[in-house]
Design a protein around this motif. Structure first.
Motif, PDB file in Angstrom:
ATOM      1  N   TYR A  27       0.799  -1.219   0.000  1.00 41.75           N
ATOM      2  CA  TYR A  27       0.000   0.000   0.000  1.00 41.75           C
ATOM      3  C   TYR A  27       0.835   1.275   0.000  1.00 41.75           C
ATOM      4  CZ  TYR A  27      -3.574   3.347   1.279  1.00 41.75           C
ATOM      5  OH  TYR A  27      -4.394   4.421   1.299  1.00 41.75           O
ATOM      6  N   TYR A  80      -7.069  -2.055  -1.167  1.00 39.33           N
ATOM      7  CA  TYR A  80      -8.431  -1.530  -1.229  1.00 39.33           C
ATOM      8  C   TYR A  80      -8.908  -1.114   0.159  1.00 39.33           C
ATOM      9  CZ  TYR A  80     -13.415  -1.182  -1.950  1.00 39.33           C
ATOM     10  OH  TYR A  80     -14.692  -0.722  -1.970  1.00 39.33           O
ATOM     11  N   ARG A  81      -8.713  -2.016   1.141  1.00 38.40           N
ATOM     12  CA  ARG A  81      -9.123  -1.720   2.520  1.00 38.40           C
ATOM     13  C   ARG A  81      -8.406  -0.476   3.039  1.00 38.40           C
ATOM     14  NH1 ARG A  81     -10.856  -5.769   6.103  1.00 38.40           N
ATOM     15  NH2 ARG A  81     -10.481  -4.333   7.808  1.00 38.40           N
ATOM     16  N   ARG A  82      -7.087  -0.399   2.799  1.00 36.05           N
ATOM     17  CA  ARG A  82      -6.301   0.724   3.305  1.00 36.05           C
ATOM     18  C   ARG A  82      -6.784   2.022   2.661  1.00 36.05           C
ATOM     19  NH1 ARG A  82      -4.794  -3.422   5.447  1.00 36.05           N
ATOM     20  NH2 ARG A  82      -6.656  -2.844   6.587  1.00 36.05           N
ATOM     21  N   TYR A  83      -7.108   1.942   1.357  1.00 39.46           N
ATOM     22  CA  TYR A  83      -7.589   3.114   0.641  1.00 39.46           C
ATOM     23  C   TYR A  83      -8.905   3.598   1.244  1.00 39.46           C
ATOM     24  CZ  TYR A  83      -9.681   5.868  -3.080  1.00 39.46           C
ATOM     25  OH  TYR A  83     -10.308   6.861  -3.775  1.00 39.46           O
ATOM     26  N   GLN A  84      -9.799   2.641   1.543  1.00 42.73           N
ATOM     27  CA  GLN A  84     -11.085   2.995   2.144  1.00 42.73           C
ATOM     28  C   GLN A  84     -10.899   3.632   3.520  1.00 42.73           C
ATOM     29  OE1 GLN A  84     -14.025   2.964   0.781  1.00 42.73           O
ATOM     30  NE2 GLN A  84     -13.273   2.106  -1.131  1.00 42.73           N
ATOM     31  N   GLU A  85      -9.969   3.080   4.307  1.00 39.31           N
ATOM     32  CA  GLU A  85      -9.683   3.657   5.628  1.00 39.31           C
ATOM     33  C   GLU A  85      -9.245   5.105   5.496  1.00 39.31           C
ATOM     34  OE1 GLU A  85      -8.035  -0.532   7.519  1.00 39.31           O
ATOM     35  OE2 GLU A  85      -6.660   1.132   7.175  1.00 39.31           O
ATOM     36  N   ASN A  86      -8.322   5.339   4.552  1.00 38.63           N
ATOM     37  CA  ASN A  86      -7.811   6.686   4.346  1.00 38.63           C
ATOM     38  C   ASN A  86      -8.927   7.631   3.890  1.00 38.63           C
ATOM     39  OD1 ASN A  86      -5.579   8.592   4.169  1.00 38.63           O
ATOM     40  ND2 ASN A  86      -5.939   8.534   1.978  1.00 38.63           N
ATOM     41  N   ARG A  87      -9.803   7.132   3.025  1.00 38.09           N
ATOM     42  CA  ARG A  87     -10.907   7.954   2.522  1.00 38.09           C
ATOM     43  C   ARG A  87     -11.823   8.370   3.685  1.00 38.09           C
ATOM     44  NH1 ARG A  87     -15.839   7.581   0.073  1.00 38.09           N
ATOM     45  NH2 ARG A  87     -16.050   5.601   1.128  1.00 38.09           N
ATOM     46  N   ARG A  88     -12.161   7.392   4.545  1.00 37.75           N
ATOM     47  CA  ARG A  88     -13.020   7.694   5.702  1.00 37.75           C
ATOM     48  C   ARG A  88     -12.339   8.696   6.622  1.00 37.75           C
ATOM     49  NH1 ARG A  88     -14.627   2.253   5.829  1.00 37.75           N
ATOM     50  NH2 ARG A  88     -13.044   1.774   7.374  1.00 37.75           N
TER      51      ARG A  88
END
Ligand SMILES: [Zn+2]
Length: 137
Positions: A27, A80-88
Protein backbone atom coordinates in the motif's frame (compact mmCIF):
# COMPACT_ATOMS: atom_id res chain seq x y z
CA UNK A 1 38.37 6.99 -5.74
CA UNK A 2 36.29 6.90 -8.86
CA UNK A 3 35.79 3.16 -8.45
CA UNK A 4 34.43 3.60 -4.93
CA UNK A 5 31.97 6.17 -6.29
CA UNK A 6 30.88 3.69 -8.97
CA UNK A 7 30.54 0.93 -6.41
CA UNK A 8 28.47 3.15 -4.10
CA UNK A 9 26.20 4.12 -6.96
CA UNK A 10 25.69 0.46 -7.90
CA UNK A 11 24.87 -0.45 -4.29
CA UNK A 12 22.42 2.47 -4.15
CA UNK A 13 20.77 1.35 -7.38
CA UNK A 14 20.49 -2.22 -6.14
CA UNK A 15 19.01 -1.09 -2.82
CA UNK A 16 16.41 1.12 -4.43
CA UNK A 17 15.52 -1.63 -6.93
CA UNK A 18 15.19 -4.06 -4.02
CA UNK A 19 12.97 -1.65 -2.16
CA UNK A 20 10.81 -1.17 -5.26
CA UNK A 21 10.39 -4.93 -5.63
CA UNK A 22 9.61 -5.22 -1.93
CA UNK A 23 6.97 -2.48 -2.10
CA UNK A 24 5.30 -3.83 -5.25
CA UNK A 25 1.67 -4.56 -4.50
CA UNK A 26 1.96 -3.00 -1.09
CA UNK A 27 0.00 0.00 0.00
CA UNK A 28 2.64 2.57 0.93
CA UNK A 29 1.92 5.70 2.90
CA UNK A 30 -0.97 8.14 2.99
CA UNK A 31 -2.42 10.96 5.09
CA UNK A 32 -3.92 8.56 7.64
CA UNK A 33 -0.52 6.94 8.13
CA UNK A 34 1.09 10.34 8.66
CA UNK A 35 -1.59 11.10 11.24
CA UNK A 36 -1.11 7.76 13.04
CA UNK A 37 2.66 8.24 13.08
CA UNK A 38 2.22 11.82 14.34
CA UNK A 39 -0.01 10.56 17.17
CA UNK A 40 2.54 7.85 17.99
CA UNK A 41 5.36 10.37 18.22
CA UNK A 42 3.18 12.80 20.23
CA UNK A 43 2.20 10.09 22.74
CA UNK A 44 5.84 9.05 22.96
CA UNK A 45 6.94 12.65 23.74
CA UNK A 46 4.13 13.15 26.26
CA UNK A 47 5.09 9.90 27.99
CA UNK A 48 8.54 11.37 28.63
CA UNK A 49 6.91 14.08 30.76
CA UNK A 50 4.89 11.67 32.90
CA UNK A 51 6.77 10.56 36.01
CA UNK A 52 4.27 7.80 36.99
CA UNK A 53 5.85 4.50 35.82
CA UNK A 54 2.55 2.69 35.11
CA UNK A 55 1.17 5.56 33.01
CA UNK A 56 4.53 5.94 31.34
CA UNK A 57 4.57 2.27 30.39
CA UNK A 58 1.01 2.43 29.05
CA UNK A 59 1.82 5.54 26.98
CA UNK A 60 4.94 3.88 25.59
CA UNK A 61 2.93 0.78 24.68
CA UNK A 62 0.30 2.94 22.95
CA UNK A 63 2.92 4.88 20.99
CA UNK A 64 4.59 1.63 19.88
CA UNK A 65 1.18 0.23 18.95
CA UNK A 66 0.42 3.30 16.81
CA UNK A 67 3.78 3.12 15.05
CA UNK A 68 3.38 -0.60 14.35
CA UNK A 69 -0.09 0.09 13.01
CA UNK A 70 1.34 2.68 10.61
CA UNK A 71 4.04 0.25 9.48
CA UNK A 72 1.46 -2.50 9.05
CA UNK A 73 -0.67 -0.19 6.86
CA UNK A 74 2.35 0.81 4.76
CA UNK A 75 3.31 -2.82 4.07
CA UNK A 76 -0.25 -4.09 3.70
CA UNK A 77 -1.18 -5.84 0.46
CA UNK A 78 -4.88 -5.19 1.00
CA UNK A 79 -4.68 -1.84 -0.76
CA UNK A 80 -8.43 -1.53 -1.23
CA UNK A 81 -9.12 -1.72 2.52
CA UNK A 82 -6.30 0.72 3.31
CA UNK A 83 -7.59 3.11 0.64
CA UNK A 84 -11.08 2.99 2.14
CA UNK A 85 -9.68 3.66 5.63
CA UNK A 86 -7.81 6.69 4.35
CA UNK A 87 -10.91 7.95 2.52
CA UNK A 88 -13.02 7.69 5.70
CA UNK A 89 -10.28 9.42 7.67
CA UNK A 90 -10.09 12.31 5.17
CA UNK A 91 -13.88 12.70 5.31
CA UNK A 92 -13.79 12.83 9.12
CA UNK A 93 -10.86 15.25 9.00
CA UNK A 94 -12.78 17.57 6.67
CA UNK A 95 -15.75 17.45 9.05
CA UNK A 96 -13.58 18.39 12.02
CA UNK A 97 -11.92 21.24 10.15
CA UNK A 98 -15.16 22.67 8.77
CA UNK A 99 -16.21 25.26 11.36
CA UNK A 100 -19.03 26.66 9.19
CA UNK A 101 -21.10 23.50 9.03
CA UNK A 102 -22.28 20.64 11.14
CA UNK A 103 -22.59 17.10 9.85
CA UNK A 104 -25.30 14.63 10.70
CA UNK A 105 -25.97 11.14 9.47
CA UNK A 106 -29.51 10.47 8.36
CA UNK A 107 -31.07 8.16 11.00
CA UNK A 108 -32.74 6.10 8.29
CA UNK A 109 -30.24 5.67 5.44
CA UNK A 110 -26.95 6.91 7.03
CA UNK A 111 -26.49 9.50 4.30
CA UNK A 112 -24.27 12.32 5.67
CA UNK A 113 -26.06 15.67 5.66
CA UNK A 114 -24.28 19.01 5.99
CA UNK A 115 -26.07 21.97 7.60
CA UNK A 116 -24.89 25.50 8.51
CA UNK A 117 -23.77 25.89 12.11
CA UNK A 118 -25.44 28.05 14.78
CA UNK A 119 -29.02 28.16 13.44
CA UNK A 120 -30.53 26.59 16.59
CA UNK A 121 -32.87 23.64 16.30
CA UNK A 122 -33.65 22.92 12.68
CA UNK A 123 -35.64 20.36 10.77
CA UNK A 124 -33.39 18.53 8.34
CA UNK A 125 -34.67 16.68 5.31
CA UNK A 126 -32.42 13.93 4.05
CA UNK A 127 -31.57 14.63 0.39
CA UNK A 128 -31.50 10.91 -0.40
CA UNK A 129 -34.52 9.35 1.30
CA UNK A 130 -36.54 12.45 2.32
CA UNK A 131 -36.54 11.40 5.98
CA UNK A 132 -37.12 14.40 8.30
CA UNK A 133 -35.27 14.75 11.59
CA UNK A 134 -34.63 17.59 14.04
CA UNK A 135 -31.13 18.46 15.25
CA UNK A 136 -29.43 21.35 17.02
CA UNK A 137 -27.11 23.02 14.53
ZN1 LIG B 1 -31.80 9.38 4.51
Amino acid sequence: MNQIGMWLRRVGQRLSAGLRTFMTGRYGSDKLNMFILGCGVAVCLISLLIPVPAVNLAATAISYGLMFWAIFRTLSRNTYRRYQENRRFLMLWDRIRDRQHKYFDCPKCRQPVRVPRGKGKIAITCPKCREKFIRKS
